[in-house]
Each structure stands twice: as structure tokens, then as C-alpha cells.
Design a protein around this motif. Structure first.
Motif, PDB file in Angstrom:
ATOM      1  N   ALA A  16      -2.513  -2.313  -1.787  1.00 28.96           N
ATOM      2  CA  ALA A  16      -3.183  -0.385  -1.074  1.00 28.96           C
ATOM      3  C   ALA A  16      -2.774   0.462  -2.114  1.00 28.96           C
ATOM      4  CB  ALA A  16      -2.239  -0.556   0.063  1.00 28.96           C
ATOM      5  N   VAL A  17      -1.773  -0.042  -2.785  1.00 27.30           N
ATOM      6  CA  VAL A  17      -1.205   0.709  -3.973  1.00 27.30           C
ATOM      7  C   VAL A  17      -1.960   0.851  -4.899  1.00 27.30           C
ATOM      8  CG1 VAL A  17       0.455   1.773  -5.360  1.00 27.30           C
ATOM      9  CG2 VAL A  17       0.842   0.877  -2.970  1.00 27.30           C
ATOM     10  N   ALA A  36      -5.239   1.989  -4.852  1.00 25.12           N
ATOM     11  CA  ALA A  36      -5.882   3.097  -4.615  1.00 25.12           C
ATOM     12  C   ALA A  36      -5.481   3.837  -6.069  1.00 25.12           C
ATOM     13  CB  ALA A  36      -4.463   3.955  -4.104  1.00 25.12           C
ATOM     14  N   ALA A  79      -1.974   5.527   0.492  1.00 26.18           N
ATOM     15  CA  ALA A  79      -1.041   5.123  -0.601  1.00 26.18           C
ATOM     16  C   ALA A  79       0.229   5.345  -1.003  1.00 26.18           C
ATOM     17  CB  ALA A  79      -2.076   4.790  -1.825  1.00 26.18           C
ATOM     18  N   SER A 136       3.069   6.570   5.435  1.00 22.01           N
ATOM     19  CA  SER A 136       1.629   6.487   5.338  1.00 22.01           C
ATOM     20  C   SER A 136       0.657   6.569   5.848  1.00 22.01           C
ATOM     21  CB  SER A 136       1.012   4.854   4.648  1.00 22.01           C
ATOM     22  OG  SER A 136       0.211   4.729   4.014  1.00 22.01           O
TER      23      SER A 136
END
Length: 387
Positions: free
Chosen positions: A115-116, A119, A155, A341
Motif C-alpha cells: 500500500a505504501v 502510494a 498510506a 490509516s
């Protein structure tokens, strides 16, 4: 097969904020990774002859799907119903699949890192669009700057769950700069609420928050010095549309509330807000006859009625409870990150219609999976003690 499920699960999460870039290559390219994940998961479970680990979320998702399909059937004649039902239903399926693969095949941190990573790519694209393409507000891989901010602020809290501490500061700076370049007020508010949560839960220190604010100030000063004309243009654009946004969102929220009050059982159907808006608002916006509600809660309620809204809120509640259980069992940093988050995503969604993007659904899945992992560990420990 395990490695394939790991790759596809991480790819699904990583590529979610890059949807616009993928659609430029092919309109359906963004659907490839989640589609392959669902198929591969089904094949693997059939081969193993094993059902997914049971959790109350599965019942909530099943009821949600029934409500969605029933509402779509009742409003089948609406021009947007079929398209929006087809967009919504896969998110319910992918949530259930992600829960199961994160329990059995994919480490929680791998999903959070994906996810990071996605992003970060999106943030780089955002900055490129603002500085080099002359966009008035950063867009990058998504057409709407506010949607992009939604991904980036969701993120940022996940960074506290990741290793490789020396890389987190530059990664965080890129994400923060990308989010700031969207000039999204909702995104800024969402990030502030998530930061308060992390400080209150001792996930981060006030010193870290101060350093982050200082870093953002340095980034802002650098932008003012080296990209002054670009920044001035973006601020002028934001100032121009800010007042209009407040007025139009109020009109749309009122219209959504009327739709929900008039159709509390099954709503006006998936996508029905768009087709019903002109009548519900009494043609309040002459130049916009089929918008979105810009509020995930009101839009889901208006389109799927109180049962649909209850299912959505029920899934969120289960995610928070599950994350808290996993946190108290030892997964402190990862679950604090997931909670923060999710809070950021939910606050941002107060001003946006984000049910057709992955972050909320993937965060729910990770929280539930972490709780199921906890239950499995406790069962194994209990068996070992009895032996």
C-alpha cells in the motif's frame, strides 16, 4: 501456488492508486491483478479442499452483497445501476479474498508495504503533474486531486508499521509532499485526525509529530522558493473552487439525505444518486446533473438504503474491534498503523465518495486477518499446552 497468491495480493494493493495510469494503457488493465487474485485463490482453495477461516465479517459481506443485488434488481431500469453494481460487488469479493490470503499466505506487513509502495509511485506522479505538466493541482494517476489525496493520507500512517527505519523519512516526505500538492482540505484534516489518534495511543511521539510538521514547513518553503509561480497558480485555483465546493457539497448532502429518507429500505439503487440528483435537489446545479454525493456514508445510504449503510458501518466496526484484539495480543505497531490509516480514510471519505477505491476495503481485510491469525495462534498454544 503460495508465491502466486502473495504476488497477486500485493500487486492488487500496490496498483490500486495507479488506476489512472493503467487505464491509459488499457481500459480494463486495472482489473487484471484483482481478477487473477480471485481466480487463483478459488483454485487454490478447491485444490486444498479447505474453506476460509470463518469470521462475522463474512456474514456482513454476504448480507451487503444481497442488499446490493436486491437494490440493483429493484432499480434495474436506472441508467447507472448495472455499471455501478458491477463496480461495487467486486470490492466485497476482494475484501473476503484478501482476508483469507492474509491469514494463510501473505504477511500483514507485506500488504501494508505494498500500500505504501503504490502510494509513493502515485505521489511522485502527483508532483510531476504539478511541476512539469502544469496541472493547477496535483493529479498524477487519478483524475481528481481529492481522490489522490485520499490514497496518500491513508498510506502515511502505515509507515510506522514498516521496518527499514532510515528509509521511512524520505518516503514519508514524498507522500506528504504529494498529498500537500493536491491542496485537499479533507486530506489535511484526515491526516491531522490520524496523527492525533497515533499520539493518543502512543504510536508516535510528539517529537516525531513536530519533526514531521517541521519537515512539511521546509518542503513548503522550498516549493515557495523554487516553484513560486506553480504554487501561486495552484493556490489561486484552489481558492477559486473552495467556496463553490462547500456550497455544492451541502446541496448534494441534502439531496442524498432526502433520497435516504424517501427510500430507506433499498435506496435508489447503485449509481442511483447520479440519476436522481437533479430531481432530489430540484435542479440546484444546472451545470451538473449527475454528480456524486461527496460523502461515502450518505451516498451508500441513499443508494442502498439503511441496510446497505448498516452493513458498511458494521464492516468498519468489526475492523476496529479486530485490530484492537490483535493489537492487545502483541501486533502493536502494525495494528495502530491500520487503525490510524482507516481513520484517515474514513475522515477523508466524509467529503468524498470512496467506496469504489480499495484502501478502506483492504484495511478492513488486514484488520480481520490479523484477528484471525491471533485466534489461530491462541488455538495452537492451547493445543500445545494440553499435549
Amino acid at each position: 501456488m503460495t508465491w502466486l497468491l502473495r504476488v497477486l495480493a500485493c500487486a492488487t494493493v500496490l496498483l490500486a492508486p495507479l488506476e489512472g495510469y493503467l487505464q491509459e494503457v488499457h481500459p480494463h488493465l486495472a482489473k487484471v491483478a484483482p481478477g487473477l487474485l480471485i481466480v487463483s485463490w478459488a483454485v487454490q482453495r478447491v485444490r486444498e479442499r479447505r474453506l476460509p477461516a470463518a469470521h462475522p465479517l463474512h456474514a456482513v459481506l454476504a448480507v451487503f452483497a444481497v442488499v446490493l443485488l436486491a437494490s440493483a434488481a429493484v432499480h434495474a431500469g436506472d441508467p447507472f445501476t448495472l455499471d455501478y453494481a458491477q463496480r461495487f460487488l467486486p470490492f466485497l469479493v476482494i475484501t473476503a479474498v484478501l482476508v483469507d490470503v492474509v491469514v494463510r499466505e501473505v504477511p500483514v506487513r507485506a500488504v501494508l508495504a505494498a500500500a505504501v509502495g503504490g502510494a509513493v509511485f502515485a505521489a511522485v506522479g502527483a508532483l510531476y503533474s504539478l511541476v512539469f505538466e502544469g496541472a493547477p493541482r496535483a493529479t498524477g494517476p487519478l483524475e481528481d486531486p481529492n481522490d489522490l489525496a485520499f490514497f496518500l493520507v491513508a498510506a502515511l500512517p502505515l509507515l510506522i508499521a514498516l521496518p527499514f527505519r532510515k528509509f521511512l523519512l524520505p518516503v514519508g516526505a514524498v507522500l506528504a509532499a504529494g498529498a500537500a500538492a493536491t491542496f485537499s482540505r479533507g486530506g489535511g484534516l484526515a491526516l491531522a485526525v490520524a496523527a492525533v489518534w497515533l499520539v493518543a495511543r502512543r504510536g508516535v511521539s510528539m517529537r516525531a509529530v513536530g519533526a514531521t510538521v517541521g519537515g512539511l514547513a521546509v518542503i513548503g518553503l522550498g516549493a515557495a522558493v523554487f516553484a513560486g509561480p506553480v504554487l501561486d497558480r495552484a493556490l489561486a485555483e484552489k481558492k477559486y473552487i473552495a467556496a463553490t465546493n462547500v456550497d455544492t457539497r451541502e446541496l448534494r448532502w441534502q439531496a442524498a439525505a432526502r433520497m435516504l429518507a424517501d427510500n430507506p429500505v433499498l435506496g435508489v439503487g447503485p449509481g442511483g444518486f447520479r440519476s436522481s440528483y437533479a430531481a432530489a435537489s430540484r435542479n440546484a446545479e444546472i451545470d451538473e446533473q449527475s454528480p456524486v454525493a461527496h460523502n461515502i456514508y450518505l451516498e451508500i445510504g441513499a443508494e442502498l438504503g439503511l441496510p446497505g449503510l448498516a452493513c458498511f458501518l458494521g464492516a468498519i466496526a468489526l475492523a476496529f474491534v479486530s485490530a484492537e484484539r490483535a493489537l492487545r495480543a502483541g501486533a502493536v505497531r502494525s495494528m495502530l498503523a491500520v487503525q490510524a490509516s482507516l481513520i484517515a480514510a474514513l475522515v477523508a471519505s466524509t467529503f468524498l465518495s470512496e467506496q469504489y477505491y480499495l484502501p478502506i476495503w483492504s484495511l478492513v481485510a488486514v484488520a480481520i486477518a490479523a484477528d484471525l491469525r491471533r485466534e489461530e495462534r491462541e488455538r495452537d498454544a492451547c493445543v500445545a499446552r494440553h499435549q
